[in-house]
Design an enzyme around this catalytic site. Structure first.
Site, PDB file in Angstrom:
ATOM      1  N   LYS A   1      42.596  25.852   9.569  1.00 31.41           N
ATOM      2  CA  LYS A   1      41.728  24.666   9.594  1.00 31.41           C
ATOM      3  C   LYS A   1      42.520  23.381   9.324  1.00 31.41           C
ATOM      4  O   LYS A   1      42.383  22.404  10.043  1.00 31.41           O
ATOM      5  CB  LYS A   1      40.596  24.798   8.557  1.00 31.41           C
ATOM      6  CG  LYS A   1      39.674  25.988   8.807  1.00 31.41           C
ATOM      7  CD  LYS A   1      38.464  25.999   7.880  1.00 31.41           C
ATOM      8  CE  LYS A   1      38.799  26.236   6.420  1.00 31.41           C
ATOM      9  NZ  LYS A   1      39.350  27.570   6.122  1.00 31.41           N
TER      10      LYS A   1
ATOM     11  N   ARG B   1      30.734  24.927   2.570  1.00 31.41           N
ATOM     12  CA  ARG B   1      31.167  26.301   2.314  1.00 31.41           C
ATOM     13  C   ARG B   1      30.019  27.181   1.846  1.00 31.41           C
ATOM     14  O   ARG B   1      30.221  28.363   1.631  1.00 31.41           O
ATOM     15  CB  ARG B   1      32.243  26.284   1.229  1.00 31.41           C
ATOM     16  CG  ARG B   1      33.666  26.535   1.749  1.00 31.41           C
ATOM     17  CD  ARG B   1      34.567  26.471   0.549  1.00 31.41           C
ATOM     18  NE  ARG B   1      35.865  27.028   0.712  1.00 31.41           N
ATOM     19  CZ  ARG B   1      36.952  26.335   1.030  1.00 31.41           C
ATOM     20  NH1 ARG B   1      36.856  25.056   1.317  1.00 31.41           N
ATOM     21  NH2 ARG B   1      38.126  26.928   1.073  1.00 31.41           N
TER      22      ARG B   1
ATOM     23  N   ARG C   1      52.606  30.585   3.611  1.00 28.43           N
ATOM     24  CA  ARG C   1      52.340  29.141   3.717  1.00 28.43           C
ATOM     25  C   ARG C   1      53.036  28.353   2.604  1.00 28.43           C
ATOM     26  O   ARG C   1      53.054  28.752   1.445  1.00 28.43           O
ATOM     27  CB  ARG C   1      50.829  28.897   3.633  1.00 28.43           C
ATOM     28  CG  ARG C   1      50.468  27.422   3.659  1.00 28.43           C
ATOM     29  CD  ARG C   1      49.032  27.206   3.996  1.00 28.43           C
ATOM     30  NE  ARG C   1      48.117  27.578   2.921  1.00 28.43           N
ATOM     31  CZ  ARG C   1      46.806  27.386   2.987  1.00 28.43           C
ATOM     32  NH1 ARG C   1      46.257  26.875   4.075  1.00 28.43           N
ATOM     33  NH2 ARG C   1      46.023  27.750   1.982  1.00 28.43           N
TER      34      ARG C   1
ATOM     35  N   ARG D   1      51.026  26.927  -2.790  1.00 30.03           N
ATOM     36  CA  ARG D   1      49.796  26.713  -3.548  1.00 30.03           C
ATOM     37  C   ARG D   1      49.582  27.875  -4.510  1.00 30.03           C
ATOM     38  O   ARG D   1      49.744  29.029  -4.124  1.00 30.03           O
ATOM     39  CB  ARG D   1      48.608  26.618  -2.581  1.00 30.03           C
ATOM     40  CG  ARG D   1      48.344  25.222  -2.083  1.00 30.03           C
ATOM     41  CD  ARG D   1      47.297  25.172  -1.013  1.00 30.03           C
ATOM     42  NE  ARG D   1      46.063  25.878  -1.306  1.00 30.03           N
ATOM     43  CZ  ARG D   1      44.969  25.816  -0.543  1.00 30.03           C
ATOM     44  NH1 ARG D   1      44.980  25.072   0.563  1.00 30.03           N
ATOM     45  NH2 ARG D   1      43.883  26.480  -0.841  1.00 30.03           N
TER      46      ARG D   1
ATOM     47  N   ARG E   1      39.431  34.914  -2.473  1.00 35.22           N
ATOM     48  CA  ARG E   1      38.931  33.850  -1.585  1.00 35.22           C
ATOM     49  C   ARG E   1      38.283  34.441  -0.335  1.00 35.22           C
ATOM     50  O   ARG E   1      37.301  33.905   0.181  1.00 35.22           O
ATOM     51  CB  ARG E   1      40.078  32.897  -1.201  1.00 35.22           C
ATOM     52  CG  ARG E   1      40.479  31.975  -2.359  1.00 35.22           C
ATOM     53  CD  ARG E   1      41.875  31.405  -2.210  1.00 35.22           C
ATOM     54  NE  ARG E   1      42.049  30.580  -1.047  1.00 35.22           N
ATOM     55  CZ  ARG E   1      43.231  30.337  -0.468  1.00 35.22           C
ATOM     56  NH1 ARG E   1      44.338  30.878  -0.964  1.00 35.22           N
ATOM     57  NH2 ARG E   1      43.304  29.565   0.581  1.00 35.22           N
TER      58      ARG E   1
HETATM   59  P1  AMP Z   1      40.927  24.879   0.687  1.00 35.39           P
HETATM   60  O1  AMP Z   1      42.054  23.912   0.558  1.00 35.39           O
HETATM   61  O2  AMP Z   1      39.882  24.430   1.677  1.00 35.39           O
HETATM   62  O3  AMP Z   1      41.386  26.293   0.940  1.00 35.39           O
HETATM   63  O4  AMP Z   1      40.174  24.888  -0.732  1.00 35.39           O
HETATM   64  C1  AMP Z   1      40.860  25.301  -1.913  1.00 35.39           C
HETATM   65  C2  AMP Z   1      39.840  25.582  -3.017  1.00 35.39           C
HETATM   66  O5  AMP Z   1      39.115  24.384  -3.313  1.00 35.39           O
HETATM   67  C3  AMP Z   1      38.786  26.624  -2.705  1.00 35.39           C
HETATM   68  O6  AMP Z   1      39.252  27.966  -2.904  1.00 35.39           O
HETATM   69  C4  AMP Z   1      37.702  26.231  -3.704  1.00 35.39           C
HETATM   70  O7  AMP Z   1      38.048  26.610  -5.012  1.00 35.39           O
HETATM   71  C5  AMP Z   1      37.754  24.694  -3.654  1.00 35.39           C
HETATM   72  N1  AMP Z   1      36.878  24.138  -2.607  1.00 35.39           N
HETATM   73  C6  AMP Z   1      37.266  23.425  -1.506  1.00 35.39           C
HETATM   74  N2  AMP Z   1      36.202  23.055  -0.778  1.00 35.39           N
HETATM   75  C7  AMP Z   1      35.104  23.548  -1.431  1.00 35.39           C
HETATM   76  C8  AMP Z   1      33.715  23.523  -1.151  1.00 35.39           C
HETATM   77  N3  AMP Z   1      33.217  22.930  -0.057  1.00 35.39           N
HETATM   78  N4  AMP Z   1      32.891  24.131  -2.044  1.00 35.39           N
HETATM   79  C9  AMP Z   1      33.356  24.721  -3.157  1.00 35.39           C
HETATM   80  N5  AMP Z   1      34.657  24.804  -3.464  1.00 35.39           N
HETATM   81  C10 AMP Z   1      35.543  24.219  -2.609  1.00 35.39           C
END
Ligand code: AMP
Length: 222
Positions: free
Chosen positions: A13, A89, A128, A161, A172
């Site tokens: 994404k 999400r 990554r 990360r 996740r």
């Molecule tokens: P990402 O960078 O999109 O993989 O997001 C990393 C982490 O941020 C996720 O595993 C969640 O802990 C938190 N996070 C990001 N976006 C959301 C969302 N829309 N709702 C809840 N938690 C989020």
């Protein structure tokens, strides 16, 4: 153009959003990036969300909805169009997003569902690496930086990360299956879902997504 990117962690994404926003001249809004920025700054909000983000759990809906509402209602760049990455999400987030957009006279055009297999996402996420300064994304095997540990674009330090380890990735993926898969149904129910094959290479996936965008633009002109 107002788009949503859906898909499991590791579907690509962030990578595709960066390419598509440049191509279309729209904003890339990533809740994950915004939360990591808060954590880096040491703000109260950053400290509040840290335990969720680092363990792979979802940050509570009301917190992320507020962050998105502030962004969509206060940033002038939003008028150019945007691509949401990592939001919504949960179904509750999707419903709230529609309400926020309705208040400002906008709506989502459609959502891309980036469908990827477990094998591919595990390979992508464990390899990554990210630039600490500019956020550029690398992969130790598929797209290594030219100089080890250094970003090709800005020379910043490259890091992994903390939530990209195998145990947290599994968590996740479970969280995704339970909470985010229903969001795919939400947009399908609105007739706003385009499914693409995210196991493909970045170039192939970019071409497939842009072909969809262009076909949609043309259909709306006719
Ligand atoms: P990402 O960078 O999109 O993989 O997001 C990393 C982490 O941020 C996720 O595993 C969640 O802990 C938190 N996070 C990001 N976006 C959301 C969302 N829309 N709702 C809840 N938690 C989020």
């Amino acid at each position: 153009m107002k788009l949503v990117l859906l898909g499991p962690p590791g579907a690509g994404k962030g990578t595709l959003a960066t390419l598509i926003k440049d191509e279309l001249g729209i904003m890339h809004i990533s809740t994950g990036d915004m939360l990591r920025e808060e954590m880096k700054s040491g703000s109260d909000l950053g400290n509040e969300v840290k335990q969720y983000v680092e363990s792979g759990a979802l940050v509570p809906d009301e917190v992320v909805i507020k962050i998105i509402e502030n962004k969509l209602t206060s940033d002038e760049q939003v008028a150019k169009g945007f691509m949401l990455d990592g939001f919504p999400r949960t179904e509750a987030q999707a419903e709230e997003l529609d309400k926020i957009l309705e208040k400002i006279g906008k709506s989502i055009d459609y959502s891309f569902y980036m469908d990827a297999s477990l094998e591919v996402v595990l390979q992508r996420l464990t390899g990554r690496r990210i630039c600490r300064d500019c956020g550029a994304i690398f992969h130790m095997t598929n797209m290594p930086p030219k100089e080890a540990g250094k970003c090709d674009s800005c020379g910043g330090e490259i890091y992994q990360r903390p939530d990209d380890n195998e145990e947290t990735i599994k968590k996740r993926m479970d969280v995704y299956g339970e909470n985010t898969a229903p969001v795919v149904e939400y947009y399908a129910g609105q007739g706003k879902l385009k499914k693409v094959n995210a196991d493909q290479s970045t170039d192939e996936l970019f071409d497939e997504m842009m072909a969809n965008v262009n076909a949609d633009k043309k259909a709306n002109q006719d």
